[in-house]
Design a protein around this motif. Structure first.
Motif, PDB file in Angstrom:
ATOM      1  N   ASP A 250       3.097   5.160  -1.537  1.00  0.00           N
ATOM      2  CA  ASP A 250       4.141   4.911  -2.368  1.00  0.00           C
ATOM      3  C   ASP A 250       4.401   6.035  -3.280  1.00  0.00           C
ATOM      4  OD1 ASP A 250       4.422   2.342  -1.169  1.00  0.00           O
ATOM      5  OD2 ASP A 250       3.201   1.203  -2.509  1.00  0.00           O
ATOM      6  N   ILE A 251       3.595   6.456  -4.001  1.00  0.00           N
ATOM      7  CA  ILE A 251       3.421   7.754  -4.901  1.00  0.00           C
ATOM      8  C   ILE A 251       4.526   8.685  -4.417  1.00  0.00           C
ATOM      9  CG2 ILE A 251       2.500   9.556  -6.046  1.00  0.00           C
ATOM     10  CD1 ILE A 251       0.177   7.370  -6.500  1.00  0.00           C
ATOM     11  N   ARG A 252       4.228   8.837  -2.887  1.00  0.00           N
ATOM     12  CA  ARG A 252       4.967  10.195  -2.462  1.00  0.00           C
ATOM     13  C   ARG A 252       6.387   9.585  -2.374  1.00  0.00           C
ATOM     14  NH1 ARG A 252       0.663  11.707   0.347  1.00  0.00           N
ATOM     15  NH2 ARG A 252       0.038  13.886  -0.282  1.00  0.00           N
ATOM     16  N   HIS A 253       6.702   8.563  -1.969  1.00  0.00           N
ATOM     17  CA  HIS A 253       8.164   7.817  -1.725  1.00  0.00           C
ATOM     18  C   HIS A 253       8.853   7.930  -3.022  1.00  0.00           C
ATOM     19  CE1 HIS A 253      11.316   5.681   0.128  1.00  0.00           C
ATOM     20  NE2 HIS A 253      11.144   4.776  -0.880  1.00  0.00           N
ATOM     21  N   LEU A 254       8.302   7.336  -4.135  1.00  0.00           N
ATOM     22  CA  LEU A 254       8.592   7.419  -5.395  1.00  0.00           C
ATOM     23  C   LEU A 254       8.898   8.550  -5.852  1.00  0.00           C
ATOM     24  CD1 LEU A 254       6.730   4.249  -6.788  1.00  0.00           C
ATOM     25  CD2 LEU A 254       8.938   4.227  -5.978  1.00  0.00           C
ATOM     26  N   GLY A 255       8.171   9.611  -5.569  1.00  0.00           N
ATOM     27  CA  GLY A 255       8.539  10.917  -5.977  1.00  0.00           C
ATOM     28  C   GLY A 255       9.728  11.505  -5.225  1.00  0.00           C
ATOM     29  N   GLY A 256      10.057  11.115  -4.218  1.00  0.00           N
ATOM     30  CA  GLY A 256      11.055  11.625  -3.443  1.00  0.00           C
ATOM     31  C   GLY A 256      12.575  10.853  -4.002  1.00  0.00           C
ATOM     32  N   LEU A 257      12.120   9.720  -4.477  1.00  0.00           N
ATOM     33  CA  LEU A 257      13.250   8.846  -4.926  1.00  0.00           C
ATOM     34  C   LEU A 257      13.646   9.376  -6.463  1.00  0.00           C
ATOM     35  CD1 LEU A 257      12.203   5.397  -3.937  1.00  0.00           C
ATOM     36  CD2 LEU A 257      14.049   6.584  -3.220  1.00  0.00           C
TER      37      LEU A 257
ATOM     38  N   TRP B 226      -2.184  12.951  -3.731  1.00  0.00           N
ATOM     39  CA  TRP B 226      -3.264  13.504  -3.062  1.00  0.00           C
ATOM     40  C   TRP B 226      -4.537  13.357  -3.932  1.00  0.00           C
ATOM     41  CZ3 TRP B 226      -7.136  16.387  -5.687  1.00  0.00           C
ATOM     42  CH2 TRP B 226      -8.144  17.406  -4.862  1.00  0.00           C
ATOM     43  N   ALA B 227      -4.578  12.634  -5.221  1.00  0.00           N
ATOM     44  CA  ALA B 227      -5.593  12.228  -5.957  1.00  0.00           C
ATOM     45  C   ALA B 227      -5.896  10.734  -5.339  1.00  0.00           C
ATOM     46  CB  ALA B 227      -5.178  11.983  -7.497  1.00  0.00           C
ATOM     47  N   LYS B 228      -5.021  10.122  -5.002  1.00  0.00           N
ATOM     48  CA  LYS B 228      -5.417   8.720  -4.309  1.00  0.00           C
ATOM     49  C   LYS B 228      -5.924   8.838  -3.070  1.00  0.00           C
ATOM     50  CE  LYS B 228      -3.982   5.685  -7.244  1.00  0.00           C
ATOM     51  NZ  LYS B 228      -4.770   4.623  -7.732  1.00  0.00           N
ATOM     52  N   GLU B 229      -5.338   9.798  -2.307  1.00  0.00           N
ATOM     53  CA  GLU B 229      -6.050   9.989  -0.771  1.00  0.00           C
ATOM     54  C   GLU B 229      -7.456  10.401  -1.066  1.00  0.00           C
ATOM     55  OE1 GLU B 229      -2.006  11.430   1.525  1.00  0.00           O
ATOM     56  OE2 GLU B 229      -3.352  12.917   0.363  1.00  0.00           O
ATOM     57  N   ARG B 230      -7.956  11.288  -2.025  1.00  0.00           N
ATOM     58  CA  ARG B 230      -9.337  11.639  -2.466  1.00  0.00           C
ATOM     59  C   ARG B 230     -10.116  10.309  -2.818  1.00  0.00           C
ATOM     60  NH1 ARG B 230      -6.650  15.158  -0.854  1.00  0.00           N
ATOM     61  NH2 ARG B 230      -7.394  13.901   0.987  1.00  0.00           N
TER      62      ARG B 230
END
Length: 162
Positions: free
Chosen positions: A50-57, A116-120
């Motif tokens: 979601d964070i990646r998607h929102l960053g793209g938006l 990345w932080a969430k993935e960690r």
């Protein structure tokens, strides 16, 4: 009334059953904790997506706002009969476009870092789940050893005296 041998055998049987139930319980607790942590890791992975998607938006929104600003700049210069083909007006519009792209890139990078932080965090939860499972298995084994030692001690206490 029970004879001493029957009572001793029953006591040892109950001790063994209690030990087995305790061991199974500890094993199940470890498995359940692992399941909970794995599900939490899945939720954190979804947050990262979601964070990646929102960053793209956000980058798209920044570009739209930048294009609007460029349009207003061009309209303002045109309304003043300013030549847009070169010089300061062209530089202003180009600078706005460059800053817009820079802002969009920063939004994407910030989102990537947060994801990345969430993935960690998800990896950490998975590791904690694995460790919870191992801790449950270790506690179950320790319960079996302890119960076995107690049963052996009780049996020796009764049968060893004879």
């Amino acid at each position: 009334m029970c004879e001493p041998v029957s009572a001793s055998i029953a006591s040892l049987g109950l001790m063994a059953a209690g030990t087995a139930v305790g061991a199974v319980s500890k094993h199940q607790q470890g498995k359940m904790q692992q399941t909970i942590l794995m599900r939490n890791a899945e939720l954190v992975d979804m947050e990262a997506d979601d964070i990646r998607h929102l960053g793209g938006l956000e980058a798209q929104r920044i570009r739209l706002v930048g294009r609007e600003l460029e349009g207003r700049q061009v309209a303002t210069f045109a309304a003043g009969n300013v030549d847009l083909s070169g010089g300061t007006p062209a530089a202003v519009v180009a600078q706005t476009a460059a800053y817009t792209e820079l802002d969009a890139a920063i939004a994407r990078v910030n989102a990537s870092r947060a994801a990345w932080a969430k993935e960690r965090e998800g990896e950490n939860l998975r590791f904690q789940g694995l460790m919870a499972r191992k801790a449950g298995d270790t506690a179950a084994f320790a319960t079996l050893l302890s119960g076995g030692a107690q049963a052996a001690g009780a049996a020796y206490g009764y049968y060893g005296k004879r």
